[in-house]
Structures are given as structure tokens and as C-alpha cells.
Scaffold this active site. Structure first.
Site, short mmCIF file in Angstrom:
data_model
loop_
_atom_site.label_atom_id
_atom_site.label_comp_id
_atom_site.label_asym_id
_atom_site.label_seq_id
_atom_site.Cartn_x
_atom_site.Cartn_y
_atom_site.Cartn_z
N CYS A 159 -1.99 8.25 4.18
CA CYS A 159 -2.07 7.90 2.76
C CYS A 159 -3.40 8.30 2.18
O CYS A 159 -3.53 8.56 0.98
CB CYS A 159 -1.87 6.39 2.57
SG CYS A 159 -0.42 5.73 3.38
N GLU B 279 0.88 -1.17 0.00
CA GLU B 279 0.00 0.00 0.00
C GLU B 279 0.91 1.21 0.00
O GLU B 279 1.75 1.37 0.89
CB GLU B 279 -0.92 -0.03 1.23
CG GLU B 279 -2.05 0.98 1.17
CD GLU B 279 -1.73 2.25 1.93
OE1 GLU B 279 -1.50 3.29 1.26
OE2 GLU B 279 -1.69 2.21 3.16
#
Length: 543
Positions: free
Chosen positions: A327, A293
Site C-alpha cells: 500500500c 487501511e
């Protein structure tokens, strides 16, 4: 003798404590914060059953008070990485062969320990060394990690239960073996829960781990290791080493037993790691699993029907919680011209009200960014905007690193939808807004979809269901986590499995069974009860 398949406790999301004035949890975490602030510790590497100390000690500082040292870490070398691999491989057979319910019990115990006696310590460590305010620490270091442990146990049980069909005369079975080798977990600074889960999720399924935490997260990483030990995790299952990225990559990616990478971090680093794995592919016993990720340039787009105050709140919370160091943080927004004045007035007012300072003062919404490197990068973007002709700062724009790495929450407005800060990941408390013609909805959706290389999170705000449907379809590849009438942050384990595609990662969805599937190697077993004794099939007969 075990002759039953056990039902695991039903996973329920851990309630988030409020930390209101005079609450017990607030008192406990602030007392723990002060205690840890005033205690200097020396954090070892954890390899097998040993705690390793070296001569190369690195200071661990507070981002919001960089003159204050709370401890040191012990920096290792290639030998320590090899020792960690050896320890993992020595532990592998016993761990892989342990009954699944006993592995599950360890992590269920870890969840209860974290919900109880470890809660204040884990939160305080995250507040101290990662500069998170108390509420952000609570939803990350406590609640999300507890949820990861409990829900992953439930998903593991579900995975093991799923079996193939069997026809008369045969019995088909499916077993999910751990990977043949060790997993390399490379974790970020910004979420304590992610750091533990990148180790724990594969380990739960019988894998062994070599873990390198980010240098700016080592302080809470030690608390994670203490939690695992208290829960009864056998030595060598998870080995924590503190070395340079170049050092660990050199050793791990040339080892035949490397079986998988579990990563959260930058897109650039992930691509470099993938290339390193590819260059050594012929050395491995099996093709490694690669789960990552990575970056994001997450968006908010409001339709002309949206409620201005809801749009403004989504921007303020989505962009500025934890200083934008998520993120998933909102980093670009598209606001229709008919709503702009109201939205602008509200976000400027809200941003100017946000208090900045140490996490010890729980009234501070904004704390420090993680390091001087991050501070310099973010402030460079702000200076670029100040010199630009097609963008301007309407709120914030200040920064100061004299005491801590503090950057004001900053709102930029641009006339260019492809402006530098609309495209590049900044990873700080900065959002750029493009005001579009409110009658150019579909055209603007195309701009949103094509502007960024990333595809992690995104949000649409509207009360027009046709507009929502159009955006949901047009932006189906622009975000792995898509939010309707909400900010693009705050995914909850078991509710919104997290991950994105394009330049944002492999979209293997942490917090779901999809992630666990990546850490097993299935084996199908067919048993025939009465085997044939003649090779001849009926079709071979002449009559």
C-alpha cells in the site's frame, strides 16, 4: 488472588536477520521452504474448537510457479459464517472476563514462539504462497508481527493505566470494555503481519473475531492459526472462515451482534462494505467501529538540492520491493530537471540489474505478482503506456506468465502530471515519473497534493531545510506517513504508526495505541463516599 498491576516486558523491535550466505537462518528457512514445497496440505476452516473440511476444495498455488499446487483450502457457505459468529459469541464472556495480564501473556508467548520455532515456517509460507523474497518475508511475517504482539501488549497496559482525576469525597474510575459483539477482520494477501494483527489487536482487548483471509493468503493464514493455538488462545476467540466476500458480508452485516470491521484492502471494497453497514445500521446493538487501511498512490518528490543517487535508490527500493505490492509503495515520482539525467541513468542501471525469479533463489530481488488477475491488470497498464503519446517506458515493460506471474520492474516517464498511471493505483512493480522545471517547486507541490484521491505515504528528498519545511506543510494532508530523505515504505511498529486518510483509510494507525482505542468501549464509574441526604442546594436558601 490478584492484587497487583503488572508491568509488561518492555517492547523492543525484533532484530531483522540478514540471511547472508551460509547463515543458520538462511539454511533453516530454505529447508523449510523445500519441505513445504514438497508437501500438499488440506487447510480447514477454524470455527470454535472444530476444524471444518468441505467438499468444495480450492487449489493453493505458487504465484511464481502456478502449475505447482501446495495444498487446498476448504470453501464454506453462509452456515459456516453463522457458525463462526455463534462460536465467537459463545467464547466472548469467558474471554472478555479473563484478566488482562493473562490475555497479554498469550500474545507475548505468540511473539516468542514466532521469534523462535515458528520463524522459519512463517517466513517460508509467506515466500511460497505470497512470493516474497526471504528478506521481505523476514521483515513482514516475522519481525513486524512479533513487534505487533509485543508493542500492542505494552499499549494495552498503558491504556488500562490511564485514569481520570478524583476530587475529595469521590473516586472516579475508567474501564475499557471490549465491544458488545464480535469483530469482522477482513485481511489482504500482501502482509502476513497485517493479517494476524487485524485479528490479534482487537482480541487482545477482550474482543472475539470472525476472520476472512484473502484467498491468496490462506496458506500462511493457517500457520497464523497454528501459532495462536500453540500460544494458548482459547477456542472461538478467533475463527477463520474461507468463503466469498459476498457470502460473508450478507451474513455478518445483518447480525445484531456485529460490532466492528477491521479491514485492509482496496478502497473500492472498503467503500462497498461501509455502505452495507450503513444500510443495516438500525439492526445493530451499537454503532459499529469501522477501521480501514485502503489504497495508495504514494509519491516521491525530489527538490533541486537533493542528492541524485539518494533519489534513485529511494525510487528503486520504494517502487520495486515486493513487486510494488505494498500500500505504501512508491508509484509516482516528481524529479527536478537539474537532477533528471543523473537520476535517470542510475535508476535504469539499477532496474536492469534486478534479478527476477523464485524466492527460493535468494539472489532474486523481484518475484511474482500475486495472481493472474493482478498480472492482467498490471500488464494492461503497461500496454496502455506503450500506445500512449505522452508517456514512454525507459526501463522494463516486459511480462510473462508462462511459468509464474512475472512482470519486469517498469519505469515510465510522462509529460503529463495527470497521466493515467500518475493517478490510478496499479499495485505492481510500476512507477511513473514526471520531470518538472526545477524552479517550479511550490507549483509542483500543489500538483502532488491535488493529483491523487489517496493520502497514505509520501517522501521528499532535499538538503535544503526551507524546502523540506515548505513540503512538509503543503503536503500535510497528502500522506499519513511522511518521509524526509527516505523511501515512502518500511514503517516500523512503535516508530512510525501506519495509516492514511482521504481515500487511503480511516488513519487509525496500526502499531500504536490509537488503533487499540478503537476496539474498546470505555465506561466511567463514579463512586461517592458520603452521599447527600437532602435535595436542597445552598443557593435555594432565602437567607
Amino acid at each position: 488472588m490478584s492484587n497487583a498491576f503488572y508491568n509488561t516486558p518492555k517492547a523492543i523491535n525484533e532484530p531483522v536477520k540478514s540471511y547472508t550466505p551460509n547463515s543458520i537462518e538462511r539454511q533453516e528457512v530454505l529447508e523449510q521452504y523445500k519441505k513445504m514445497y514438497n508437501t500438499k496440505i488440506d487447510i480447514p476452516m477454524y470455527i470454535g474448537n472444530k476444524e471444518i473440511f468441505t467438499e468444495d476444495k480450492r487449489n493453493l498455488i505458487l504465484p511464481h510457479e502456478h502449475s505447482h499446487v501446495v495444498g487446498t483450502s476448504n470453501y464454506g457457505n453462509e452456515k459456516h459464517v453463522q457458525d463462526a459468529i455463534n462460536a465467537a459469541m459463545e467464547a466472548r464472556e469467558g474471554w472478555a472476563n479473563m484478566k488482562w495480564e493473562n490475555r497479554a501473556a498469550i500474545f507475548l508467548k505468540a511473539a516468542d514462539l514466532l521469534a523462535g520455532p515458528f520463524r522459519a515456517k512463517m517466513n517460508a509460507a509467506t515466500m511460497l504462497a505470497q512470493s516474497k523474497n526471504v528478506f521481505q518475508a523476514e521483515i513482514d511475517a516475522a519481525c513486524e508481527l512479533i513487534d505487533f504482539f509485543r508493542f500492542n501488549v505494552q499499549y494495552m497496559s498503558q491504556l488500562y493505566k490511564e485514569q481520570p482525576e478524583s476530587l475529595p469525597g469521590t473516586w472516579n474510575r475508567l474501564e475499557h470494555r471490549p465491544l458488545e459483539g464480535f469483530i469482522f477482520a477482513l485481511t489482504p494477501f500482501n502482509f502476513t503481519s497485517i493479517c494476524a494483527n487485524l485479528c490479534a489487536a482487537p482480541a487482545m482487548l477482550g474482543n472475539v473475531i470472525v476472520w476472512k483471509p484473502a484467498e491468496t493468503q490462506i496458506y500462511s493464514a493457517q500457520v497464523i492459526m497454528e501459532l495462536f493455538q500453540e500460544a494458548g488462545l482459547p477456542d472461538g476467540v478467533i475463527n477463520m472462515v474461507t468463503v466469498s466476500g459476498k457470502t460473508i458480508s450478507k451474513v455478518i452485516f445483518e447480525n445484531e451482534n456485529f460490532a466492528g470491521l477491521h479491514f485492509t484492502g482496496s478502497t473500492e471494497v472498503f467503500r462497498t462494505l461501509w455502505k452495507g453497514i450503513g444500510n443495516n445500521i438500525e439492526k445493530y446493538k451499537s454503532y459499529p467501529r469501522i477501521v480501514g487501511e485502503t489504497g495508495g498512490k504514494d509519491f516521491i518528490i525530489a527538490h533541486k538540492s537533493a542528492v541524485a543517487k539518494e533519489v534513485a535508490t529511494a525510487i528503486t527500493r520504494g517502487a520495486f520491493e515486493y513487486q510494488g505490492q505494498k500500500c505504501s509503495a512508491a508509484s509516482r515520482a516528481y524529479i527536478p530537471s537539474n537532477l533528471w539525467e543523473e537520476v535517470k541513468n542510475k535508476i535504469i542501471q539499477d532496474t536492469n540489474e534486478l534479478k527476477i525469479g523464485s524466492p527460493e533463489d535468494t539472489s532474486n530481488f523481484i518475484n511474482a505478482v500475486i495472481s493472474e488477475k493482478a498480472f492482467n491488470k498490471i500488464s494492461d497498464y503497461i500496454e496502455y503506456v506503450k500506445k500512449s503519446k505522452d508517456a514512454k517506458i525507459i526501463a522494463g515493460g516486459g511480462y510473462d506468465k508462462s511459468i509464474g506471474y512475472f512482470i519486469e520492474p517498469t519505469i515510465i516517464v510522462t509529460t503529463n502530471p495527470h497521466f493515467k498511471t500518475m493517478v490510478e493505483e496499479i499495485f505492481g512493480p510500476v512507477i511513473t515519473i514526471y520531470v518538472y522545471n526545477s524552479e517550479e517547486w511550490e507549483k509542483t507541490l500543489d500538483v502532488v497534493n491535488n493529483t491523487s484521491e489517496y493520502a497514505l505515504t509520501g517522501a521528499i528528498l532535499s538538503i535544503d531545510r526551507n524546502a523540506i519545511e515548505k513540503a512538509t506543510k503543503k503536503l500535510e494532508n497528502a500522506a499519513g506517513n511522511f518521509y524526509i530523505n527516505d523511501k515512502p515504505t518500511g514503517a516500523v511498529v512503535g516508530q512510525q504508526p501506519f495509516g492514511g486518510a482521504r481515500g487511503s483509510g480511516t488513519n487509525d494507525k496500526a502499531g500504536s495505541i490509537l488503533n487499540l482505542l478503537r476496539w474498546v468501549s470505555p465506561r466511567t464509574i463514579k463512586e461517592t463516599f458520603v452521599p447527600p441526604q437532602d435535595y436542597k442546594y445552598p443557593f435555594l436558601r432565602s437567607k
